[in-house]
Design a protein around this motif. Structure first.
Motif, mmCIF file in Angstrom:
data_model
loop_
_atom_site.group_PDB
_atom_site.id
_atom_site.type_symbol
_atom_site.label_atom_id
_atom_site.label_comp_id
_atom_site.label_asym_id
_atom_site.label_seq_id
_atom_site.Cartn_x
_atom_site.Cartn_y
_atom_site.Cartn_z
ATOM 1 N N CYS A 254 0.643 23.740 -11.916
ATOM 2 C CA CYS A 254 0.514 22.841 -13.077
ATOM 3 C C CYS A 254 0.951 21.420 -12.791
ATOM 4 O O CYS A 254 0.685 20.523 -13.592
ATOM 5 C CB CYS A 254 1.417 23.314 -14.214
ATOM 6 N N SER A 255 1.685 21.213 -11.700
ATOM 7 C CA SER A 255 2.277 19.890 -11.514
ATOM 8 C C SER A 255 1.239 18.851 -11.126
ATOM 9 O O SER A 255 0.418 19.090 -10.236
ATOM 10 C CB SER A 255 3.358 19.935 -10.439
ATOM 11 N N PRO A 256 1.287 17.677 -11.778
ATOM 12 C CA PRO A 256 0.374 16.607 -11.385
ATOM 13 C C PRO A 256 0.791 15.955 -10.071
ATOM 14 O O PRO A 256 0.022 15.199 -9.481
ATOM 15 C CB PRO A 256 0.501 15.607 -12.544
ATOM 16 N N ARG B 160 4.630 16.192 -3.201
ATOM 17 C CA ARG B 160 6.031 15.971 -3.571
ATOM 18 C C ARG B 160 6.515 16.930 -4.656
ATOM 19 O O ARG B 160 7.666 16.902 -5.048
ATOM 20 C CB ARG B 160 6.219 14.531 -4.059
ATOM 21 N N SER B 161 5.614 17.746 -5.156
ATOM 22 C CA SER B 161 5.984 18.617 -6.272
ATOM 23 C C SER B 161 6.886 19.764 -5.827
ATOM 24 O O SER B 161 6.571 20.496 -4.888
ATOM 25 C CB SER B 161 4.707 19.190 -6.893
ATOM 26 N N ASN B 162 7.995 19.903 -6.512
ATOM 27 C CA ASN B 162 8.906 21.007 -6.198
ATOM 28 C C ASN B 162 8.275 22.357 -6.517
ATOM 29 O O ASN B 162 8.395 23.299 -5.744
ATOM 30 C CB ASN B 162 10.211 20.860 -7.008
ATOM 31 N N SER B 163 7.611 22.449 -7.669
ATOM 32 C CA SER B 163 7.054 23.754 -8.044
ATOM 33 C C SER B 163 5.922 24.160 -7.093
ATOM 34 O O SER B 163 5.763 25.335 -6.767
ATOM 35 C CB SER B 163 6.576 23.750 -9.499
ATOM 36 N N ARG B 164 5.165 23.164 -6.620
ATOM 37 C CA ARG B 164 4.100 23.494 -5.656
ATOM 38 C C ARG B 164 4.692 23.957 -4.320
ATOM 39 O O ARG B 164 4.218 24.920 -3.719
ATOM 40 C CB ARG B 164 3.184 22.283 -5.423
ATOM 41 N N PRO C 99 6.466 22.727 -13.762
ATOM 42 C CA PRO C 99 7.650 21.959 -14.127
ATOM 43 C C PRO C 99 7.975 22.167 -15.607
ATOM 44 O O PRO C 99 7.075 22.473 -16.393
ATOM 45 C CB PRO C 99 7.212 20.505 -13.901
ATOM 46 N N MET C 100 9.229 22.006 -15.971
ATOM 47 C CA MET C 100 9.585 21.925 -17.390
ATOM 48 C C MET C 100 9.273 20.506 -17.853
ATOM 49 O O MET C 100 9.676 19.529 -17.217
ATOM 50 C CB MET C 100 11.080 22.209 -17.587
ATOM 51 N N TYR C 101 8.525 20.376 -18.922
ATOM 52 C CA TYR C 101 8.261 19.069 -19.520
ATOM 53 C C TYR C 101 8.759 19.085 -20.962
ATOM 54 O O TYR C 101 8.294 19.893 -21.773
ATOM 55 C CB TYR C 101 6.758 18.751 -19.526
ATOM 56 N N ASN C 102 9.680 18.193 -21.245
ATOM 57 C CA ASN C 102 10.244 18.094 -22.600
ATOM 58 C C ASN C 102 10.622 19.460 -23.156
ATOM 59 O O ASN C 102 10.226 19.834 -24.254
ATOM 60 C CB ASN C 102 9.306 17.282 -23.501
ATOM 61 N N TRP C 103 11.349 20.160 -22.318
ATOM 62 C CA TRP C 103 12.036 21.424 -22.626
ATOM 63 C C TRP C 103 11.111 22.626 -22.726
ATOM 64 O O TRP C 103 11.540 23.725 -23.025
ATOM 65 C CB TRP C 103 12.912 21.304 -23.891
ATOM 66 N N THR C 104 9.805 22.421 -22.492
ATOM 67 C CA THR C 104 8.908 23.565 -22.608
ATOM 68 C C THR C 104 7.854 23.548 -21.502
ATOM 69 O O THR C 104 8.044 22.872 -20.480
ATOM 70 C CB THR C 104 8.300 23.620 -24.044
ATOM 71 N N VAL D 57 16.957 19.962 -10.376
ATOM 72 C CA VAL D 57 16.310 19.400 -9.193
ATOM 73 C C VAL D 57 16.043 17.904 -9.289
ATOM 74 O O VAL D 57 15.463 17.316 -8.398
ATOM 75 C CB VAL D 57 14.998 20.144 -8.845
ATOM 76 N N GLN D 58 16.450 17.265 -10.386
ATOM 77 C CA GLN D 58 16.221 15.818 -10.483
ATOM 78 C C GLN D 58 17.431 15.051 -11.026
ATOM 79 O O GLN D 58 17.936 14.161 -10.362
ATOM 80 C CB GLN D 58 14.981 15.536 -11.336
ATOM 81 N N PHE D 59 17.878 15.416 -12.213
ATOM 82 C CA PHE D 59 18.921 14.622 -12.864
ATOM 83 C C PHE D 59 20.301 15.161 -12.490
ATOM 84 O O PHE D 59 21.038 15.686 -13.327
ATOM 85 C CB PHE D 59 18.722 14.634 -14.386
HETATM 86 C C1 LIG Z 1 7.105 14.006 -18.369
HETATM 87 C C2 LIG Z 1 8.300 14.723 -17.825
HETATM 88 C C3 LIG Z 1 9.118 15.452 -18.688
HETATM 89 C C4 LIG Z 1 10.211 16.135 -18.186
HETATM 90 N N1 LIG Z 1 10.999 16.840 -19.051
HETATM 91 C C5 LIG Z 1 12.055 17.529 -18.570
HETATM 92 C C6 LIG Z 1 12.880 18.288 -19.452
HETATM 93 O O1 LIG Z 1 12.669 18.379 -20.659
HETATM 94 N N2 LIG Z 1 13.952 18.938 -18.932
HETATM 95 C C7 LIG Z 1 14.220 18.922 -17.602
HETATM 96 O O2 LIG Z 1 15.191 19.551 -17.176
HETATM 97 N N3 LIG Z 1 13.450 18.205 -16.739
HETATM 98 C C8 LIG Z 1 12.392 17.521 -17.194
HETATM 99 N N4 LIG Z 1 11.595 16.810 -16.320
HETATM 100 C C9 LIG Z 1 11.876 16.873 -14.880
HETATM 101 C C10 LIG Z 1 10.968 17.869 -14.179
HETATM 102 O O3 LIG Z 1 10.996 19.135 -14.789
HETATM 103 C C11 LIG Z 1 11.423 18.042 -12.729
HETATM 104 O O4 LIG Z 1 11.355 16.803 -12.057
HETATM 105 C C12 LIG Z 1 10.579 19.072 -11.975
HETATM 106 O O5 LIG Z 1 11.097 19.275 -10.696
HETATM 107 C C13 LIG Z 1 9.135 18.618 -11.829
HETATM 108 O O6 LIG Z 1 8.426 19.631 -11.122
HETATM 109 P P1 LIG Z 1 7.359 19.197 -10.019
HETATM 110 O O7 LIG Z 1 8.141 18.513 -8.938
HETATM 111 O O8 LIG Z 1 6.747 20.489 -9.574
HETATM 112 O O9 LIG Z 1 6.368 18.291 -10.680
HETATM 113 C C14 LIG Z 1 10.515 16.100 -16.804
HETATM 114 C C15 LIG Z 1 9.686 15.362 -15.950
HETATM 115 C C16 LIG Z 1 8.597 14.683 -16.449
HETATM 116 C C17 LIG Z 1 7.730 13.895 -15.498
#
Ligand SMILES: Cc1cc2nc3c(=O)[nH]c(=O)nc-3n(C[C@H](O)[C@H](O)[C@H](O)COP(=O)(O)O)c2cc1C
Length: 210
Positions: A8-10, A14-18, A94-99, A181-183
């Protein structure tokens, strides 16, 4: 073993989930050389949102649908076929905005289909039709939502997956949640990834034994 692998990751490489999903497949391939992977990239090919035509066609019995109704359900039918045709499922997101990311919600809306992925029995009970498919939900989260963390109550992702897929008969999925994995500090981020890689390896090895 035929695995449906949904990304699902755009983000690309660099995508962690990928990356984590790829690790799982490579690990599985070591012991299951006959593994067939059907890769569905929802970021590259987002499923359409539900249309009015879809809402009508989906509840009309298949035998009496008009050609337009079949057309309205064509993409959904194809997605359901890929889902039903797999022995095992890997959903990486990835989790986006908690879902779930919205592409995955659109995917769910396309695959929860009466008389295709679930049915209603004569007592009015819902019966999931996906059967006993081994299933891994791999989620990556920027923050730490593990129990004990101040953000633990913010997880609106796991319940969505449990409800939608439980309804279709996936009653015993495994969750691997890479977090934070980010913050977070670099040390905590790399520890989270090491933990997730380890969990995925263990699941792949368990699958190979059974
Ligand atoms: C639009 C957007 C919304 C996100 N919302 C959350 C969130 O609600 N909670 C969270 O813990 N991380 C959030 N993240 C961080 C991503 O979940 C995190 O970077 C994750 O590793 C992304 O996966 P990916 O590398 O496979 O794309 C958000 C990132 C983006 C770009």
């Amino acid at each position: 073993l035929k695995l449906l692998h949904v990304d699902c990751s755009p983000k690309g490489a660099r995508s962690n989930s990928r990356m984590l999903g790829q690790h799982f497949i490579e690990r599985l391939r070591r012991t299951a050389p006959m593994l067939i992977v059907d890769h569905l990239d929802l970021a590259a090919n987002p499923p359409p949102h539900i249309t009015e035509a879809f809402t009508i066609a989906t509840y009309v019995p298949q035998t009496i649908r008009t050609p337009e109704m079949h057309q309205a359900l064509a993409i959904s039918d194809a997605l359901c076929k890929r889902l039903l045709g797999a022995d095992a499922l890997l959903f990486a997101m990835p989790m986006y905005n908690w879902t779930v990311p919205s592409v995955f919600k659109a995917f769910i809306d396309n695959i929860v289909r009466q008389d295709v992925t679930y049915s209603v029995d004569t007592d009015g009970r819902y019966v999931g039709k996906l059967g006993a498919k081994k299933t891994v939900f791999l989620t990556t989260r920027g923050a730490d939502l593990r129990s004990g963390s101040p953000l633990a109550d913010m997880d609106a992702l796991t319940p969505v997956l449990r409800a939608a897929f439980g309804f279709m008969g996936i009653l015993d999925p495994v969750f691997v949640d890479a977090q934070p994995v980010q913050f977070a500090q670099e040390a905590d981020r790399s520890e989270a990834l090491v933990r997730a890689y380890g969990e995925l390896s263990a699941i792949a090895d368990r699958w190979s034994e059974s």
